[in-house]
Motif scaffolding. Structure first.
Motif, mmCIF file in Angstrom:
data_model
loop_
_atom_site.group_PDB
_atom_site.id
_atom_site.type_symbol
_atom_site.label_atom_id
_atom_site.label_comp_id
_atom_site.label_asym_id
_atom_site.label_seq_id
_atom_site.Cartn_x
_atom_site.Cartn_y
_atom_site.Cartn_z
ATOM 1 N N ASP A 284 -0.397 8.524 -7.171
ATOM 2 C CA ASP A 284 -0.059 10.013 -7.170
ATOM 3 C C ASP A 284 0.982 10.272 -8.484
ATOM 4 O O ASP A 284 0.213 11.336 -9.128
ATOM 5 C CB ASP A 284 0.362 10.677 -5.883
ATOM 6 N N CYS B 139 -1.447 -4.226 -6.727
ATOM 7 C CA CYS B 139 -0.868 -3.515 -5.225
ATOM 8 C C CYS B 139 -2.006 -4.489 -4.237
ATOM 9 O O CYS B 139 -2.954 -4.512 -4.799
ATOM 10 C CB CYS B 139 -0.862 -2.141 -4.897
ATOM 11 N N SER C 78 -8.003 13.020 -7.760
ATOM 12 C CA SER C 78 -7.009 12.821 -6.655
ATOM 13 C C SER C 78 -7.182 11.374 -6.203
ATOM 14 O O SER C 78 -8.051 10.711 -6.590
ATOM 15 C CB SER C 78 -7.299 13.474 -5.427
ATOM 16 N N ALA C 79 -6.193 10.818 -5.527
ATOM 17 C CA ALA C 79 -6.061 9.228 -5.336
ATOM 18 C C ALA C 79 -7.197 9.141 -4.408
ATOM 19 O O ALA C 79 -7.741 7.867 -4.621
ATOM 20 C CB ALA C 79 -4.702 8.995 -4.924
ATOM 21 N N LYS C 80 -7.446 9.880 -3.240
ATOM 22 C CA LYS C 80 -8.356 9.653 -2.267
ATOM 23 C C LYS C 80 -9.823 9.374 -3.048
ATOM 24 O O LYS C 80 -10.715 8.808 -2.636
ATOM 25 C CB LYS C 80 -8.560 10.872 -1.332
ATOM 26 N N ARG D 210 0.924 -1.214 -0.143
ATOM 27 C CA ARG D 210 -0.062 -0.017 -0.002
ATOM 28 C C ARG D 210 0.920 1.284 0.069
ATOM 29 O O ARG D 210 0.526 2.192 -0.694
ATOM 30 C CB ARG D 210 -0.934 -0.162 1.369
ATOM 31 N N ARG D 211 2.161 1.015 0.625
ATOM 32 C CA ARG D 211 3.019 2.298 0.707
ATOM 33 C C ARG D 211 3.275 2.678 -0.778
ATOM 34 O O ARG D 211 3.286 3.928 -1.115
ATOM 35 C CB ARG D 211 4.100 1.961 1.389
ATOM 36 N N LEU E 10 -9.989 5.989 -5.014
ATOM 37 C CA LEU E 10 -10.214 5.158 -4.510
ATOM 38 C C LEU E 10 -11.680 4.947 -3.538
ATOM 39 O O LEU E 10 -12.207 3.775 -3.479
ATOM 40 C CB LEU E 10 -8.838 5.106 -3.213
ATOM 41 N N ASP F 275 0.499 4.541 -2.671
ATOM 42 C CA ASP F 275 0.249 5.788 -2.699
ATOM 43 C C ASP F 275 1.289 6.484 -3.544
ATOM 44 O O ASP F 275 0.874 7.669 -4.075
ATOM 45 C CB ASP F 275 0.459 6.086 -1.222
ATOM 46 N N GLU F 276 2.377 6.145 -3.584
ATOM 47 C CA GLU F 276 3.364 6.574 -4.434
ATOM 48 C C GLU F 276 3.016 6.796 -5.883
ATOM 49 O O GLU F 276 2.985 7.642 -6.532
ATOM 50 C CB GLU F 276 4.900 6.014 -4.029
#
Length: 772
Positions: free
Chosen positions: A610, A667, A727-729, A602-603, A732, A606-607
């Protein structure tokens, strides 16, 4: 005085203030229930029993007080008393029903347990209500409408079922959220509905018999206040205890995480083949690894603070401390060579480096240092200096003799002068080559990839060894072949790859020299080489990584024995650099890869999400996001065990990787959820890709320990950029919402997130405020 007419219908009403108070008690009791379920579910052993008993008592008191205040809200033209033992019995029934509800909601879920639990809980709530009604003592007969009574019981069971479902769904929520507050309001309203439906079922008709007031109490406002305040206090105590328990658990998790990071650092420090130490911002040593402790013979306590000064050679101590203080004052990296005392009182030369570690504000919080043994380099330098001194002395003696025999020895003097010049040129050349070798070592330490290491080594090799040609061969990942990855000065070998047994240096782990014409022990990989050659193994941390192959030329047919040390140093620096690169690559892989499935974690998600969103925005391209959830994954664990569940996760991750393009990212999002990022994919293409993945996994057969685990189905939520946000948020969240729709729709399906209009995007709170 009014005449009592037996069997006359009594008109009743409700005090709106007490009705509102009962509603508040119902909502608070419902919120306490939702909060306590999470505590019971996360606890075990005696703690679980404590939360179960305490939660049942607090919930039971809250529900009972709501019903009792609701009954006290009844306004009638006749005095009403309540029989105390029956009232207490209704309280015990409420506590028992609450205990059953907590036990069912906190345990494993199934249709059977939820149905039975809702029946028991609903029946308990209904029994509490009607037992409470039976506690009423008044000059009237209570008559119940059977249909409304049955409706109230059905409502109680339905409310119980809904409460269990909400509690199960929200038991993982560790914070007060709008969803939990809304759910508590819904549950409280539903419980209130059941109570007043039960009150609606009752009608009061006057009776002439005398009221028995033994062990009864009246419905005074003081009693209402006492019951309400006591109930709110008990519920507040339960909610506060739950919040405090979660807070303590979170603090414990933070402490455990810090301890794990410290253990990881210590493990890595012990694994690095150097002496490692750290110091605080003022320069006081606060940690040293085992290698430094074993070498110095001091205890860990003896090295801390300024204790390390005792092992520095007295001749080097003043300069060492001066440079250290300058580094502390300027914040610049520290580097110096000095001698350190061993446990046997001997001294060895070390290269000591220290780099500052800064906080986000730029202040130095720690110094990280290492000590590298350079004793052999110092000895080589000393030997070289002694050799130069020796030769210079010999030449001085010869010059003295030549001055005495100037006439007779003129020709001999000139020859000696030429020898002297040749030797000085040779020494100067060796010194330059040694300098270049040291520069290569510094450059290799700064390389960030194996390709850079090889490129630097191949670039320096013809400068350090201008009279020989050579090649570098490294073992492949399977250690089955040595592959020639580069050469210099037109070095020729028979094959670009060969087995380890084809080279004596790889067999023995020692340098192997083959003189031209000697067939005693030739290397098979160099069978066509006519000149003298030397194979030196590349070693690091006890592992043979490959060889450096040197060949003589027609211009220089011999390999000078004096250069073997340079060649060994060249191979050693190359091996150490490759080992460091591998270590950094392994650490990088561990930081971005999931340990179980090998997928990105998951880390890393996020990278890259974005990054890909910015790239898609700049290029005006689309991007798809899929959230994949394995259907009924818990059943795999329950039926076959966690090892089988891990097998399902690994096989599913591998199948998802095979089913996407090379430029896509798969992922592991957490648990049995995966996220797939599809650069340049439109929303339509993303949905089609999700359907293909669903079909692929549905046809996947998974074997574990020789038996089939059956088929795996997935539910997929699809979202796209820019349709569902920038945005990623947002992406998701949209994909997650679509995933839940797929789950609610029966699983094994793909659902694409709907694109909301501007009107639909108005928050629910704003719509409620405007009356929409």
């Amino acid at each position: 005085m009014d005449t009592i007419v037996p069997d006359a219908l009594i008109r009743t009403g409700f005090d709106p203030r007490l009705v509102l108070l009962s509603a508040v008690l119902a909502v608070v009791a419902a919120y306490a229930a939702l909060d306590l379920v999470g505590r019971v579910a996360s606890a075990s052993g005696r703690i679980k029993a404590f939360w179960l008993c305490g939660g049942a008592a607090s919930m039971g008191v809250g529900i009972w007080s709501m019903h009792y205040v609701g009954m006290l809200a009844l306004n009638a033209p006749i005095p009403i008393f309540y029989y105390t033992p029956t009232v207490l019995l209704s309280l015990l029934i409420a506590i028992g029903a609450s205990g059953v509800a907590l036990f069912v909601a906190a345990g494993p879920q199934s249709l059977w347990t939820e149905g039975l639990g809702s029946i028991v809980m609903g029946g308990g709530i209904a029994a509490m209500h009607y037992v409470g009604m039976a506690a009423m003592r008044c000059a009237a007969t209570v008559i119940y409408d059977a249909r409304i009574l049955a409706l109230s019981i059905a409502i109680a069971i339905a409310v119980s079922y809904a409460a269990l479902k909400l509690a199960c769904r929200l038991r993982a929520d560790k914070k007060t959220s709008a969803r939990k507050l809304f759910s508590a309001a819904v549950m409280g309203s539903a419980i209130l509905l059941m109570h007043y439906t039960g009150m609606w079922a009752a009608s009061f008709r006057r009776a002439a018999e005398t009221i028995e007031l033994h062990h009864t109490t009246s419905n005074s406002m003081v009693g209402v206040a006492a019951i309400s305040m006591g109930s709110l206090f008990v519920l507040s105590l339960a909610i506060g205890s739950s919040f405090l328990d979660r807070f303590v658990e979170a603090q414990k998790g933070t402490l455990d995480s810090a301890r794990e990071r410290e253990l990881l650092f210590q493990t890595m420090a012990e694994a690095i083949p150097e002496m490692i130490w750290t110091a605080d911002s003022r320069g006081a040593v606060d940690y040293s690894n085992r290698k430094l402790i074993d070498y110095s013979g001091l205890t860990n306590v003896g090295l801390l603070g300024a204790g390390w000064k005792s092992i520095i050679h007295p001749d080097d101590l003043t300069l060492c401390l001066d440079k250290w203080q300058n580094a502390l004052g300027s914040g610049q990296p520290y580097e110096m060579e000095f001698r350190i005392r061993a446990h046997d009182a001997s001294y060895r030369w070390f290269l000591v480096r220290a780099n500052p570690i800064r906080s986000t504000a730029g202040t130095i919080v720690k110094w990280f240092g290492s000590c590298t043994d350079i004793e052999s380099q110092k000895q080589n330098q000393q030997v070289l200096e002694e050799e130069i001194l020796k030769r210079t002395t010999e030449l001085a003696q010869l010059n003295t003799q030549l001055q005495d025999e100037m006439i007779e020895r003129d020709f001999a003097r000139k020859q000696l002068d030429r020898q002297h010049e040749d030797m000085m040129e040779h020494l100067q050349e060796r010194s330059q080559r040694a300098t270049m070798l040291a520069k290569m070592g510094e450059l290799l330490q700064s390389c960030i990839g194996k390709d850079e290491v090889i490129a630097a080594a191949l670039g320096y090799a013809p400068k350090i060894f201008p009279s020989v040609r050579g090649a570098i061969a490294l073992m492949n990942a399977q250690r089955s072949l040595a592959e020639v990855i580069g050469s210099w000065s037109y070095c020729q070998l028979d094959a670009t790859d060969f087995e380890p047994t084809a080279c004596w240096a790889l067999r023995t782990g020692q340098p192997h020299l083959v003189v031209a014409g000697d067939s005693t022990a030739t290397c098979a990989h160099a069978s066509g080489v006519r000149h003298t050659y030397l194979c030196i193994p590349i070693l690091a941390q006890g592992e043979t990584m490959g060889i450096v192959h040197f060949q003589a030329t027609d211009e220089a047919p011999q390999l000078e024995p004096s250069e073997v040390s340079l060649k060994n140093t060249f191979a050693g620096q190359l091996g150490l650099s490759i080992a460091n690169i591998r270590l950094r690559e392994a650490l990088r892989t561990q930081s971005v890869r999931d340990a179980l499935t090998g997928l990105y974690n998951r880390r890393y998600l996020d990278e890259i999400l974005d990054r890909e969103l910015r790239r898609a925005g700049r290029a005006g391209q689309s991007l798809g996001v899929l959230i994949v959830d394995l259907d009924h994954f818990k059943s795999f664990n329950d039926t076959y065990g966690h090892d089988a569940g891990d097998t399902v996760l690994r096989e599913a991750g591998a199948a998802l990787t095979r089913g996407v393009r090379a430029e896509d990212f798969v992922c592991r999002f957490g648990g049995e959820e995966f996220v797939i990022v599809l650069p340049t994919a439109t929303l339509k293409n993303s949905s089609a890709r999700a359907e293909r993945l669903r079909s692929l996994l549905k046809n996947l057969s998974i074997m574990h320990q020789g038996r089939s685990l059956g088929t795996v189905t997935i539910s997929v939520g699809v979202a796209g950029f820019p349709e569902h946000g920038a945005s990623a948020k947002d992406l998701l969240a949209a994909a997650d919402k679509a995933l839940y729709e797929a789950k609610r729709g029966g699983r094994d399906r793909v659902v694409t997130a709907s694109v909301q209009s501007e009107e639909d995007s108005v928050p629910a709170s704003a719509q409620m405020a405007t009356g929409l």
